[in-house]
Design an enzyme around this catalytic site. Structure first.
Site, short mmCIF file in Angstrom:
data_model
loop_
_atom_site.label_atom_id
_atom_site.label_comp_id
_atom_site.label_asym_id
_atom_site.label_seq_id
_atom_site.Cartn_x
_atom_site.Cartn_y
_atom_site.Cartn_z
N HIS A 126 0.85 -1.20 0.00
CA HIS A 126 0.00 0.00 0.00
C HIS A 126 0.88 1.25 0.00
CE1 HIS A 126 -4.07 -1.62 0.65
NE2 HIS A 126 -3.55 -2.49 1.47
N ASP A 133 -7.41 -2.50 -1.27
CA ASP A 133 -8.36 -3.30 -0.47
C ASP A 133 -9.74 -3.00 -1.03
OD1 ASP A 133 -6.21 -3.95 1.15
OD2 ASP A 133 -6.82 -2.67 2.82
N GLU A 191 -5.77 -12.34 3.25
CA GLU A 191 -6.85 -11.34 3.19
C GLU A 191 -7.53 -11.38 1.83
OE1 GLU A 191 -4.94 -7.58 4.10
OE2 GLU A 191 -4.35 -8.26 6.09
N HIS A 194 -7.44 -7.96 -0.18
CA HIS A 194 -6.19 -7.22 -0.44
C HIS A 194 -5.49 -7.79 -1.68
CE1 HIS A 194 -2.18 -5.36 0.78
NE2 HIS A 194 -1.84 -6.27 -0.13
C1 LIG Z 1 -4.52 -3.70 7.38
C2 LIG Z 1 -4.97 -4.42 6.13
N1 LIG Z 1 -6.06 -3.73 5.55
C3 LIG Z 1 -3.82 -4.56 5.16
O1 LIG Z 1 -3.76 -3.84 4.19
N2 LIG Z 1 -2.91 -5.50 5.44
C4 LIG Z 1 -1.74 -5.71 4.61
C5 LIG Z 1 -0.96 -6.92 5.07
C6 LIG Z 1 -0.83 -4.49 4.66
O2 LIG Z 1 -0.78 -3.82 5.68
O3 LIG Z 1 -0.13 -4.29 3.66
ZN LIG Z 2 -4.50 -4.18 2.08
#
Ligand SMILES: C[C@@H](N)C(=O)N[C@H](C)C(=O)O
Ligand SMILES: [Zn+2]
EC number: 3.4.13.22
Length: 217
Positions: A126, A133, A191, A194
């Site tokens: 991110h 997400d 996830e 994601h």
């Molecule tokens: C916190 C969650 N929405 C997320 O994006 N998790 C991944 C592992 C990240 O933080 O990159």
């Molecule tokens: Zn994410």
């Protein structure tokens, strides 16, 4: 999931802003973050980290915005258009995330749940503007669909290959995953919501806030 951090939020944010992102030696392409709101008027947004309805229980972003690096943003537009032929649209929860927020997530999350947040020592995809997400909404009803687990739920229900839930929930998760994979987005095994864009290694870790992005800084 709404929870709330145990640490004092002001102290947590102050420490995060004072922390130093990892030093990277690789050459990266210049950042070219595109506001996803301009991609397609039928893409929907529910930017949880811009309010308090998130697993931290804190407002982390100054405004509800979502940015991706240009090639990833264009690929996401194609995913949205492809999904329309199956009766779905995309609803985005998060995209680019400044590094200090990743630092806050890691610090506030108990060690046993660290597989659901990126390690700031490596940075999140991110932070590179190459992860998103998201979920689906039904074009006919306008309703967000049910998946086998909720967004940011830190349990086995979040795993991309979780075998529980209903047949319909798993089928929708698969429709999302296949549409994303067709445009170069790989699901994170922990996830279902994601996805990492294939070129994430080409971009550096970003620290710009949403205020800075809005003013072109
Ligand atoms: C916190 C969650 N929405 C997320 O994006 N998790 C991944 C592992 C990240 O933080 O990159
Ligand atoms: Zn994410």
């Amino acid at each position: 999931m709404r929870r709330g951090v145990r640490a004092d939020p002001v102290t947590l944010r102050t420490r995060a802003l004072a922390a130093t992102p990892p030093v990277e030696t690789a050459d990266h392409r210049p950042a070219d973050l595109v506001d996803l709101a301009g991609l397609d008027p039928t893409i929907r947004f529910d930017i949880r980290y811009a309010g308090r309805n998130n697993f931290m229980g804190l407002k982390l972003y100054e405004r509800p915005a979502a940015y991706l690096q240009r090639p990833a943003a264009e690929a996401l537009g194609r995913v949205h258009r492809a999904l329309a032929t199956k009766g779905y649209g995309l609803l985005i929860h998060d995209a680019y995330r400044p590094w200090f927020v990743t630092w806050m997530f890691w610090e506030a999350t108990p060690a046993e749940s660290h597989s659901f947040v990126a390690d700031p020592a490596k940075g999140s995809r991110h932070n590179r503007g190459c992860a998103v997400d998201l979920t689906l909404y039904d074009l006919k009803t306008g309703k967000v669909v049910e998946m086998p687990g909720r967004y940011d739920e830190m349990s086995a229900r979040s795993y991309a290959d979780f075998v529980g839930g209903t047949t319909a929930q798993r089928a929708r998760r698969q429709i999302l995953r296949e549409a994303m994979a067709a445009e170069g987005f790989e699901v994170l095994p922990e996830e279902w919501w994601h996805f990492d864009y294939k070129d994430w290694r080409s971009y550096g870790i970003g620290t710009r806030t949403f205020t800075a992005l809005a003013s072109g800084r």
